[in-house]
Design an enzyme around this catalytic site. Structure first.
Site, PDB file in Angstrom:
ATOM      1  N   ASP A  65       9.179  -0.939  12.130  1.00  0.00           N
ATOM      2  CA  ASP A  65      10.384  -0.061  11.459  1.00  0.00           C
ATOM      3  C   ASP A  65      11.766  -0.378  12.210  1.00  0.00           C
ATOM      4  OD1 ASP A  65      10.518   3.109   9.626  1.00  0.00           O
ATOM      5  OD2 ASP A  65      12.265   2.468  10.807  1.00  0.00           O
ATOM      6  N   ASP A 116      14.025  -5.134  12.140  1.00  0.00           N
ATOM      7  CA  ASP A 116      14.211  -5.318  10.514  1.00  0.00           C
ATOM      8  C   ASP A 116      13.040  -6.033  10.237  1.00  0.00           C
ATOM      9  OD1 ASP A 116      14.983  -6.184   8.124  1.00  0.00           O
ATOM     10  OD2 ASP A 116      17.045  -6.041   8.384  1.00  0.00           O
ATOM     11  N   ALA A 117      12.519  -5.403   9.124  1.00  0.00           N
ATOM     12  CA  ALA A 117      11.046  -6.152   8.680  1.00  0.00           C
ATOM     13  C   ALA A 117      11.352  -7.663   8.337  1.00  0.00           C
ATOM     14  CB  ALA A 117      10.481  -5.257   7.660  1.00  0.00           C
ATOM     15  N   ASP A 130       6.138   0.495   3.119  1.00  0.00           N
ATOM     16  CA  ASP A 130       6.371   1.794   3.021  1.00  0.00           C
ATOM     17  C   ASP A 130       7.891   2.126   3.473  1.00  0.00           C
ATOM     18  OD1 ASP A 130       6.231   4.711   2.919  1.00  0.00           O
ATOM     19  OD2 ASP A 130       5.274   4.944   5.063  1.00  0.00           O
ATOM     20  N   HIS A 179       0.376   9.074   0.876  1.00  0.00           N
ATOM     21  CA  HIS A 179      -0.276   8.053   1.763  1.00  0.00           C
ATOM     22  C   HIS A 179      -1.412   7.622   1.682  1.00  0.00           C
ATOM     23  CE1 HIS A 179       3.505   9.755   4.091  1.00  0.00           C
ATOM     24  NE2 HIS A 179       3.655   8.310   4.182  1.00  0.00           N
ATOM     25  N   GLN A 201      21.030   5.502   9.430  1.00  0.00           N
ATOM     26  CA  GLN A 201      20.914   6.361   8.339  1.00  0.00           C
ATOM     27  C   GLN A 201      21.170   7.820   8.892  1.00  0.00           C
ATOM     28  OE1 GLN A 201      17.194   4.906   6.922  1.00  0.00           O
ATOM     29  NE2 GLN A 201      16.206   5.062   9.077  1.00  0.00           N
ATOM     30  N   PRO A 241      19.019   0.042   4.521  1.00  0.00           N
ATOM     31  CA  PRO A 241      18.733  -0.957   5.614  1.00  0.00           C
ATOM     32  C   PRO A 241      17.513  -1.639   4.955  1.00  0.00           C
ATOM     33  CG  PRO A 241      18.091   1.188   6.506  1.00  0.00           C
ATOM     34  CD  PRO A 241      18.900   1.486   5.547  1.00  0.00           C
TER      35      PRO A 241
HETATM   36  N1  SAM Z   1       7.894   7.770   2.027  1.00  0.00           N
HETATM   37  C1  SAM Z   1       8.842   6.979   2.017  1.00  0.00           C
HETATM   38  C2  SAM Z   1       9.762   7.109   0.829  1.00  0.00           C
HETATM   39  O1  SAM Z   1       9.609   8.134  -0.065  1.00  0.00           O
HETATM   40  O2  SAM Z   1      10.772   6.550   0.403  1.00  0.00           O
HETATM   41  C3  SAM Z   1       9.145   6.029   2.948  1.00  0.00           C
HETATM   42  C4  SAM Z   1       9.069   6.616   4.224  1.00  0.00           C
HETATM   43  S1  SAM Z   1       9.451   5.838   5.870  1.00  0.00           S
HETATM   44  C5  SAM Z   1      10.199   7.117   6.696  1.00  0.00           C
HETATM   45  C6  SAM Z   1      10.710   4.813   5.315  1.00  0.00           C
HETATM   46  C7  SAM Z   1      10.971   4.112   6.666  1.00  0.00           C
HETATM   47  O3  SAM Z   1      11.473   2.703   6.128  1.00  0.00           O
HETATM   48  C8  SAM Z   1      12.285   4.449   7.521  1.00  0.00           C
HETATM   49  O4  SAM Z   1      11.742   5.034   8.896  1.00  0.00           O
HETATM   50  C9  SAM Z   1      13.179   3.431   7.715  1.00  0.00           C
HETATM   51  O5  SAM Z   1      13.791   3.360   8.853  1.00  0.00           O
HETATM   52  C10 SAM Z   1      12.456   2.158   7.248  1.00  0.00           C
HETATM   53  N2  SAM Z   1      13.221   1.248   7.044  1.00  0.00           N
HETATM   54  C11 SAM Z   1      14.314   1.064   6.087  1.00  0.00           C
HETATM   55  N3  SAM Z   1      14.951  -0.290   6.262  1.00  0.00           N
HETATM   56  C12 SAM Z   1      14.060  -0.926   6.870  1.00  0.00           C
HETATM   57  C13 SAM Z   1      14.061  -2.349   7.380  1.00  0.00           C
HETATM   58  N4  SAM Z   1      14.910  -3.246   6.832  1.00  0.00           N
HETATM   59  N5  SAM Z   1      13.005  -2.792   8.140  1.00  0.00           N
HETATM   60  C14 SAM Z   1      12.093  -1.979   8.673  1.00  0.00           C
HETATM   61  N6  SAM Z   1      12.151  -0.596   8.264  1.00  0.00           N
HETATM   62  C15 SAM Z   1      12.887  -0.060   7.542  1.00  0.00           C
END
Ligand code: SAM
Length: 312
Positions: free
Chosen positions: A111, A143-144, A161, A67, A36, A170
């Protein structure tokens, strides 16, 4: 890319017809990661602000609202969480809140994007209180979806989150029925799950109602709470689900749980706010009742092609 970048302004598409410009006094980082586009800016209004693909993720000034609600709502219902799983949350602020619980023995954060985690360790330590280096925290870069497929641990609390499910995100598959079904494999009957579910305003609530409808196909008990952070422009909804009925708590009981179980003072949540945040307005309750769409891997969320701007 979800918006055009102007000199010292970052444009975020809010609805099919509206754009918000985030002014940057200073651009602290601007980088295309493997997954991203990351921008960390110093906003004159919101302080340090993290944007991913031009969508605001957190702002220094009001992230505590997001949070505290996302993390403490499921933890208060549980009231004695020991192990917590955070999916996404690479900024470390949800982790900071989970670590406040005296009962918590360990928190795992998964993450996908190592660079978000590393920048948050460098730039956001004043916000996340260095949670990403806490001895009770385990940080996994994966990847979660894959992480859960290969995990056999069960968690008291699971917090999604994740970035909004915009096209090419992603996180897209992590809002589907298949993904939510995989969460049942790492849950026990007392597990409570909270999911960042997107905007919840009259012109723009379809992500939330569809995520909620999808979750309801998998989990028998559902609640939602609303949060408004001005940096997101629009109210956001969190879905809270479980396999067991939620405890009925009054404001005094919630206040006692907070006082007895958390380190430090909260800035947003108290007994009354906990209950108030779960009182959904009528249009949203009606939209939830009417919602038919279920997100699946064959029917992924379509953020910019969705029904934004249609009347409720
Ligand atoms: N507060 C937030 C919002 O407003 O959307 C979310 C914040 S947090 C930074 C979102 C995180 O999700 C990012 O760090 C991103 O890298 C992570 N992310 C996105 N897709 C993911 C996946 N498939 N597996 C794990 N983490 C993921």
């Amino acid at each position: 890319m979800s918006g055009s970048k102007l000199k010292n302004y970052f444009s975020e598409i809010i609805t099919g017809g509206d754009i918000f410009l985030h002014a940057a006094e200073e651009v602290l980082e601007l980088k295309k990661t493997k997954y991203q586009e990351l921008a960390l800016i110093q906003s004159p209004t919101f302080g340090k602000t993290l944007l991913l693909d031009n969508i605001c993720q957190i702002s220094e000034v009001d992230e505590f609202i997001y949070h505290e609600l996302l993390v403490h709502t499921p933890c208060i219902f549980h009231s004695n969480p020991k192990n917590v799983l955070i999916l996404g949350g690479g900024d470390g602020c949800a982790l900071r809140e989970a670590l406040r619980w005296k009962s918590v023995e360990n928190v795992t954060l998964v993450d996908i994007d190592e660079e978000v985690v590393n920048y948050s360790k460098t730039w956001l330590t004043d916000l996340n209180q260095n949670s990403l280096n806490h001895p009770k925290a385990r940080i996994i870069i994966e990847d979660a979806f894959n992480f859960i497929k290969n995990s056999d641990l069960k968690w008291d609390i699971i917090i999604c989150d994740l970035s909004d499910p915009i096209e090419n995100s992603p996180a897209l598959a992590l809002f589907t029925k298949e993904f939510f079904e995989s969460l049942t494999q790492i849950s026990h009957p007392q597990t409570i799950i909270s999911v960042q579910s997107g905007p919840a305003a009259p012109p723009d609530h379809f992500c939330f109602t569809r995520v909620a409808n999808t979750l309801k196909r998998v989990f028998p008990y559902f609640k939602a709470c609303l949060c408004f952070c001005q940096a997101y422009i629009t109210p956001l909804a969190f879905s809270i689900v479980s396999s067991q009925p939620f405890k009925k708590l009054n404001a005094g009981e919630v206040e006692n749980i907070i006082q007895n179980n958390l380190e430090g003072d909260l800035k947003y949540l108290d007994g009354e706010t906990f209950l108030a945040s779960q009182n959904l307005p009528k249009f949203l309750k009606q939209a939830l009742e009417k919602e038919q769409v279920v997100y699946t891997l064959d029917n992924l969320p379509q953020w910019f092609n969705s029904d934004l701007n249609k009347n409720v």
